[in-house]
Design a protein around this motif. Structure first.
Motif, PDB file in Angstrom:
ATOM      1  N   LEU A  73      21.827 -59.241 -41.464  1.00  0.00           N
ATOM      2  CA  LEU A  73      23.160 -59.642 -40.998  1.00  0.00           C
ATOM      3  C   LEU A  73      23.868 -58.482 -40.302  1.00  0.00           C
ATOM      4  O   LEU A  73      24.470 -58.663 -39.236  1.00  0.00           O
ATOM      5  N   ASP A  74      23.795 -57.301 -40.903  1.00  0.00           N
ATOM      6  CA  ASP A  74      24.444 -56.121 -40.310  1.00  0.00           C
ATOM      7  C   ASP A  74      23.869 -55.782 -38.944  1.00  0.00           C
ATOM      8  O   ASP A  74      24.565 -55.239 -38.087  1.00  0.00           O
ATOM      9  N   LEU A  75      22.596 -56.113 -38.724  1.00  0.00           N
ATOM     10  CA  LEU A  75      21.943 -55.841 -37.445  1.00  0.00           C
ATOM     11  C   LEU A  75      22.098 -56.987 -36.452  1.00  0.00           C
ATOM     12  O   LEU A  75      21.547 -56.943 -35.355  1.00  0.00           O
ATOM     13  N   GLY A  76      22.820 -58.024 -36.845  1.00  0.00           N
ATOM     14  CA  GLY A  76      23.063 -59.145 -35.951  1.00  0.00           C
ATOM     15  C   GLY A  76      21.951 -60.167 -35.885  1.00  0.00           C
ATOM     16  O   GLY A  76      21.918 -60.995 -34.973  1.00  0.00           O
ATOM     17  N   CYS A 128      10.865 -59.327 -36.593  1.00  0.00           N
ATOM     18  CA  CYS A 128      11.108 -60.773 -36.510  1.00  0.00           C
ATOM     19  C   CYS A 128      12.430 -61.059 -35.810  1.00  0.00           C
ATOM     20  O   CYS A 128      13.214 -60.159 -35.551  1.00  0.00           O
ATOM     21  N   ASN A 129      12.656 -62.349 -35.516  1.00  0.00           N
ATOM     22  CA  ASN A 129      13.889 -62.764 -34.831  1.00  0.00           C
ATOM     23  C   ASN A 129      14.998 -63.186 -35.782  1.00  0.00           C
ATOM     24  O   ASN A 129      16.147 -63.294 -35.386  1.00  0.00           O
ATOM     25  N   GLY A 130      14.638 -63.494 -37.024  1.00  0.00           N
ATOM     26  CA  GLY A 130      15.621 -63.959 -37.991  1.00  0.00           C
ATOM     27  C   GLY A 130      15.046 -63.946 -39.391  1.00  0.00           C
ATOM     28  O   GLY A 130      13.874 -63.605 -39.597  1.00  0.00           O
TER      29      GLY A 130
END
Length: 133
Positions: free
Chosen positions: A84-87, A61-63
């Motif tokens: 979050l850690d993966l941006g 997914c994108n988010g």
């Protein structure tokens, strides 16, 4: 945007399916394409297997979109932190809906019994088809 929805599942009535489904409807109404764990994990899966399946689905997914009591779930906290850690962008469902194609989710409170009401009132468009991650 393709969004993975996170919230408590384990120990909730019907695996919290109603709250996830309502969130998915609101996100679709705001122009997003939600994916919920119930579509990726068998209901009888053990927690470690469920998490591995959920994380694989989330990474496609994108988010990430969080329901109000996501912090009460060990799995949702892990998924949120990893994203979050993966941006990856991580926001509450209401934040994803606010302003997207003119939609809004309304005020989603911590009272789980009111989530379906808040989210149902917020769904502006329900014609988008669900696209799985």
């Amino acid at each position: 945007m393709i969004l993975y929805v996170v919230a408590p599942v384990t120990g909730r009535e019907n695996l919290n399916r109603a709250a996830f489904d309502e969130a998915a409807r609101a996100l679709r109404g705001a122009g997003h394409f939600p994916s919920i764990p119930h579509r990726n994990v068998p209901p009888d899966a053990e927690w470690p297997d469920a998490m591995r399946r959920s994380i694989r689905a989330m990474l496609r997914c994108n988010g990430v979109a969080r329901l109000p009591d996501w912090r009460s779930s060990r799995g949702a906290r892990i998924e949120s932190r990893l994203a979050l850690d993966l941006g990856m962008p991580v926001k509450d469902v209401a934040e994803w809906c606010h302003g997207a194609r003119g939609a809004r989710c309304g005020r989603i409170g911590a009272d789980q019994s009111k989530w379906p009401q808040y989210l149902a009132e917020a769904s502006c468009e329900t014609t988008l088809l669900l696209t799985e991650c």
